[in-house]
Design a protein around this motif. Structure first.
Motif, PDB file in Angstrom:
ATOM      1  N   GLU A 162       0.838  -1.209   0.000  1.00 48.72           N
ATOM      2  CA  GLU A 162       0.000   0.000   0.000  1.00 48.72           C
ATOM      3  C   GLU A 162       0.874   1.261   0.000  1.00 48.72           C
ATOM      4  OE1 GLU A 162      -3.140   0.231  -0.323  1.00 48.72           O
ATOM      5  OE2 GLU A 162      -4.073  -1.636   0.341  1.00 48.72           O
ATOM      6  N   LEU A 163       1.948   1.233   0.783  1.00 51.60           N
ATOM      7  CA  LEU A 163       2.831   2.398   0.863  1.00 51.60           C
ATOM      8  C   LEU A 163       3.548   2.642  -0.463  1.00 51.60           C
ATOM      9  CD1 LEU A 163       4.420   1.998   4.424  1.00 51.60           C
ATOM     10  CD2 LEU A 163       2.769   3.713   3.678  1.00 51.60           C
ATOM     11  N   ASN A 164       3.982   1.565  -1.098  1.00 49.59           N
ATOM     12  CA  ASN A 164       4.634   1.718  -2.399  1.00 49.59           C
ATOM     13  C   ASN A 164       3.684   2.343  -3.411  1.00 49.59           C
ATOM     14  OD1 ASN A 164       7.216   0.684  -1.834  1.00 49.59           O
ATOM     15  ND2 ASN A 164       6.488  -1.422  -1.995  1.00 49.59           N
ATOM     16  N   SER A 165       2.440   1.932  -3.355  1.00 48.77           N
ATOM     17  CA  SER A 165       1.431   2.515  -4.243  1.00 48.77           C
ATOM     18  C   SER A 165       1.185   3.976  -3.883  1.00 48.77           C
ATOM     19  CB  SER A 165       0.132   1.712  -4.142  1.00 48.77           C
ATOM     20  OG  SER A 165      -0.909   2.335  -4.869  1.00 48.77           O
ATOM     21  N   PHE A 166       1.160   4.260  -2.578  1.00 47.19           N
ATOM     22  CA  PHE A 166       0.875   5.611  -2.090  1.00 47.19           C
ATOM     23  C   PHE A 166       1.964   6.597  -2.510  1.00 47.19           C
ATOM     24  CE2 PHE A 166       1.701   8.701   1.349  1.00 47.19           C
ATOM     25  CZ  PHE A 166       0.528   9.429   1.291  1.00 47.19           C
ATOM     26  N   VAL A 167       3.224   6.234  -2.317  1.00 47.37           N
ATOM     27  CA  VAL A 167       4.315   7.177  -2.592  1.00 47.37           C
ATOM     28  C   VAL A 167       4.542   7.381  -4.091  1.00 47.37           C
ATOM     29  CG1 VAL A 167       5.484   6.671  -0.425  1.00 47.37           C
ATOM     30  CG2 VAL A 167       6.071   5.349  -2.466  1.00 47.37           C
ATOM     31  N   ASN A 168       4.075   6.445  -4.911  1.00 50.16           N
ATOM     32  CA  ASN A 168       4.277   6.564  -6.354  1.00 50.16           C
ATOM     33  C   ASN A 168       3.201   7.382  -7.049  1.00 50.16           C
ATOM     34  OD1 ASN A 168       6.687   5.088  -6.498  1.00 50.16           O
ATOM     35  ND2 ASN A 168       5.590   3.142  -6.495  1.00 50.16           N
ATOM     36  N   LYS A 169       2.192   7.791  -6.306  1.00 57.91           N
ATOM     37  CA  LYS A 169       1.142   8.621  -6.897  1.00 57.91           C
ATOM     38  C   LYS A 169       1.643  10.048  -7.062  1.00 57.91           C
ATOM     39  CE  LYS A 169      -2.702   5.894  -5.128  1.00 57.91           C
ATOM     40  NZ  LYS A 169      -3.831   5.823  -4.190  1.00 57.91           N
TER      41      LYS A 169
END
Length: 281
Positions: free
Chosen positions: A144-151
């Protein structure tokens, strides 16, 4: 959800104030109310007067009625108008509040932020969970964090805030992951002190061991900010673990000189005292 309700309540209060005090037809309506109260008071005073005949009193009352109430509806119509006012205002506020809820809550979802909401719940659910639950869900939260920071819309302040939240619950792996992303995406914007914090989180993640990754991050942080107290403290720890006591003492003395945090100064001084005690043995 609490903050959402608080925001809706706040907006409703603002709208209520605007509706209540906005000078439209209300000013005319208030003037009519004042005229009615003024007429009642003058009529009462005239009726209590003992110096005037009943005929004179009636004439004066009729005169004041013509002056003050000539543009007013009859008493029954006036009551209906007041009741209508009392009903319409709460109804208006209720409709506006409903629209506010829709705009605040449903519009983001309509723009495709349902996944953002789920990510938020997943991350903050992890932060508030106990250690056993965190152990089970940690891998999914990393995704989830990887998805969050890549936005693209994620800001540097949001990433930094989250990294501190994870640091506060000793989730150094997640905190370092976020700091690494912060440095990678916003290298030109962030303070140089972030590099030292990143090295520190890596050190804690490695259970206080200077792996190659930690040493590399520490070296970069010292290049970016040579007098950073966190970086200097880590450098002192590295020297101490290598048996270079004098070098460790020098790094910690310099770290103490360059920090304004009294608690941090106390911690560094305790380390210095420990080294001095060892040297005197």
């Amino acid at each position: 959800m609490f903050y959402l309700l608080l925001a809706i309540t706040f907006i409703s209060l603002i709208l209520y104030s605007i509706v209540s005090f906005y000078p439209s037809n209300r000013s005319a309506y208030d003037r009519r109310e004042q005229n009615v109260e003024l007429f009642k008071a003058e009529k009462k005073n005239l009726e209590l007067s003992t110096n005037l005949s009943e005929e004179s009193i009636n004439l004066l009352v009729n005169e004041r009625e013509q002056i003050l109430l000539q543009d007013l509806p009859k008493e029954k119509e006036f009551v209906v108008l007041a009741q209508k006012k009392a009903v319409l205002k709460p109804l208006f506020i209720s409709v506006v509040t409903f629209l506010s809820i829709s705009l605040i809550y449903f519009q983001p979802l309509s723009l495709g932020s349902l996944n953002d909401l789920q990510t938020h719940e997943s991350i903050y659910g992890f932060i508030s969970a106990d250690l056993k639950t965190r152990d089970i869900t940690r891998e999914s939260v990393i995704q989830e964090l990887n998805s969050f920071v890549n936005k693209t819309k994620t800001t540097s302040s949001e990433i930094y805030f989250l990294s501190n939240r994870f640091r506060d619950i000793n989730e150094f792996q997640l905190s370092s992951l976020l700091l690494k992303s912060l440095i990678g995406r916003f290298a030109k914007e962030i303070p140089k002190e972030i590099y030292a914090e990143y090295a520190q989180m890596l050190f804690f993640k490695e259970n206080n061991y200077f792996s190659q990754e930690v040493e590399s991050a520490l070296q970069i942080s010292l290049e970016k900010s040579p007098l950073n107290p966190i970086a200097l403290t880590l450098k002192g720890v590295k020297h101490f673990q290598s048996g270079e006591v004098d070098l460790a003492l020098g790094s910690w003395e310099k770290a103490k000189e360059n920090t304004n945090d009294e608690e941090e100064k106390l911690t560094i001084q305790e380390a210095i005292n420990t080294i001095k005690s060892m040297k005197n043995q």
